[in-house]
Design a protein around this motif. Sequence first.
Motif, PDB file in Angstrom:
ATOM      1  N   LYS A 230      -8.571   2.629   4.635  1.00 12.22           N
ATOM      2  CA  LYS A 230      -7.507   3.617   4.444  1.00 12.22           C
ATOM      3  C   LYS A 230      -6.131   2.964   4.356  1.00 12.22           C
ATOM      4  O   LYS A 230      -5.187   3.552   3.808  1.00 12.22           O
ATOM      5  CB  LYS A 230      -7.522   4.658   5.554  1.00 12.22           C
ATOM      6  CG  LYS A 230      -7.044   4.190   6.916  1.00 12.22           C
ATOM      7  CD  LYS A 230      -7.022   5.326   7.917  1.00 12.22           C
ATOM      8  CE  LYS A 230      -6.451   4.874   9.271  1.00 12.22           C
ATOM      9  NZ  LYS A 230      -7.280   3.838   9.913  1.00 12.22           N
TER      10      LYS A 230
ATOM     11  N   CYS B 115      -3.048   7.032  -2.392  1.00 12.33           N
ATOM     12  CA  CYS B 115      -3.009   8.491  -2.263  1.00 12.33           C
ATOM     13  C   CYS B 115      -1.831   9.067  -3.037  1.00 12.33           C
ATOM     14  O   CYS B 115      -1.353  10.171  -2.724  1.00 12.33           O
ATOM     15  CB  CYS B 115      -2.931   8.886  -0.790  1.00 12.33           C
ATOM     16  SG  CYS B 115      -4.321   8.301   0.212  1.00 12.33           S
TER      17      CYS B 115
ATOM     18  N   ASN C 205      -5.772   9.519   5.835  1.00  6.73           N
ATOM     19  CA  ASN C 205      -5.102   9.919   4.601  1.00  6.73           C
ATOM     20  C   ASN C 205      -6.151  10.410   3.607  1.00  6.73           C
ATOM     21  O   ASN C 205      -7.157  10.978   4.027  1.00  6.73           O
ATOM     22  CB  ASN C 205      -4.256   8.774   4.046  1.00  6.73           C
ATOM     23  CG  ASN C 205      -5.048   7.484   3.843  1.00  6.73           C
ATOM     24  OD1 ASN C 205      -6.276   7.494   3.707  1.00  6.73           O
ATOM     25  ND2 ASN C 205      -4.353   6.362   3.802  1.00  6.73           N
TER      26      ASN C 205
ATOM     27  N   GLN D 185      -0.782  11.499   2.083  1.00  2.85           N
ATOM     28  CA  GLN D 185      -0.756  10.340   2.971  1.00  2.85           C
ATOM     29  C   GLN D 185      -1.096  10.678   4.415  1.00  2.85           C
ATOM     30  O   GLN D 185      -1.463   9.785   5.180  1.00  2.85           O
ATOM     31  CB  GLN D 185       0.642   9.701   2.939  1.00  2.85           C
ATOM     32  CG  GLN D 185       1.169   9.378   1.536  1.00  2.85           C
ATOM     33  CD  GLN D 185       0.646   8.071   0.988  1.00  2.85           C
ATOM     34  OE1 GLN D 185      -0.436   7.619   1.360  1.00  2.85           O
ATOM     35  NE2 GLN D 185       1.403   7.450   0.111  1.00  2.85           N
ATOM     36  N   ARG D 186      -0.976  11.946   4.803  1.00  2.00           N
ATOM     37  CA  ARG D 186      -1.132  12.319   6.215  1.00  2.00           C
ATOM     38  C   ARG D 186      -2.146  13.443   6.351  1.00  2.00           C
ATOM     39  O   ARG D 186      -1.835  14.615   6.105  1.00  2.00           O
ATOM     40  CB  ARG D 186       0.216  12.724   6.810  1.00  2.00           C
ATOM     41  CG  ARG D 186       1.243  11.591   6.781  1.00  2.00           C
ATOM     42  CD  ARG D 186       2.592  12.043   7.313  1.00  2.00           C
ATOM     43  NE  ARG D 186       3.569  10.962   7.285  1.00  2.00           N
ATOM     44  CZ  ARG D 186       3.739  10.065   8.254  1.00  2.00           C
ATOM     45  NH1 ARG D 186       2.986  10.150   9.355  1.00  2.00           N
ATOM     46  NH2 ARG D 186       4.632   9.109   8.144  1.00  2.00           N
TER      47      ARG D 186
END
Length: 431
Positions: free
Chosen positions: A403, A408, A327, A315-316
């Motif tokens: 995004k 994800c 992400n 996610q990051r």
Amino acid sequence: MASTNQFLGFRNESPVTGKGKVNMAKKLHMVAGTWGVRCTFHSLVGLLVATLVVAAVYMTGEGGRWLEDRKSICQNGGESSCSGCNLFSGKWVFDNRSHPLYKEKQCTFMSDQLACEKFGRQDLSYQNWRWQPHQCDLPRFNATALLERLRGKRLVFVGDSLNRGQWVSMVCLVDSSIPPNLKSMHTNGSLTTFKATEYNATIEFYWAPMLVESNSDDPVMHRLPERVVRVQAIEKHARHWTDADILVFNTYLWWRRSKMKVLWGSFESPDGIYKDVEMVRVYEMALKTWSDWLEVHVNRSKTQLFFVSMSPTHQRAEEWGAAEGQNCYSETELISQEGYWGNGSCLKMMGVVDDTIDRLKKRGVNVKVLNITQLSEYRKEGHPSIYRKQWEPLTEDQLSDPKSYADCIHWCLPGVPDVWNELLYAYILHY
């Protein structure tokens, strides 16, 4: 035949070789302090201590004692040529000759949540990566051999949507080996059953995202604003798996919040007692109920038991050195940083599983861990991102910022879950 999604109920070496190498500084995030949506390690100790901790985590693949001693599973299914092989320590190798193990379009029961090519993904290299253990080879997946082993038996996956994705993968892996008139799919509430008629074998999925009872147990309508669990109640679910020959459990993603509301009593009773319990304590309580059930009800001479470790999220993007605020959207390369560990994978929760399984072993119940976390951490490009069926209409804001709705969490198929099943196959046939 009904549509697939009706059945599924959907609403010491670089880990990467071949192409897509990226030079990054080594780092490892571990857990300390409180548990929330993310688990983070901030080093406050001296250089020597930090170095020892990182070394210990990398050597085991994921930290602590997460990797138990195992028998060797070696080349061509043998157990004599590579003593001490750790199937979970290895690297990803680009291999467009042997992988993918099946074609997305040719899998009769492919899920629209995981069919990334169908929903517009152009870069298909995520299908071509093969997991290569350092000291041996994974046995080549043989659908007929697996079906023979499953003859007259039940293989049941129990857990959340990530375990459901692994189940879909397993069905796709054997699908092409079975004639159309000798296979079927049937759903009855939370239980979906794929049957190979000739073998009298079933590969099943049971929806129980918390393993214990919760207000999210409906296989379709389970997204609720507040999550409530009955940590001491499991029989409603467990009666559906009692006579299974192979059980594959997972539970992680649905626990990712700082606190959980626990109910003592029934959902129907007005006299129930509710209390907010912090993570990781509530997770520990639920796994104790699960382990107690296994100890009492499992036929130890018949049933093989597996627990799949947590599936990492991406996610990051700043965690792997990309731009902050991004992400997995538009990612096409693997993470090449050896020992990479994202903040979404919590070692505290892994420790709870580790301790629970250790206690079961002392009581004579053997649960094998499929330790898929570290190997899956490298695969930031393997998620559906925006290439999946959207169950709700997208807003204008979402359409202008892809995004914001990128998935994800789950995985494209063919892809990463196929490797999880190659590992499971190795244990079922050769352990």
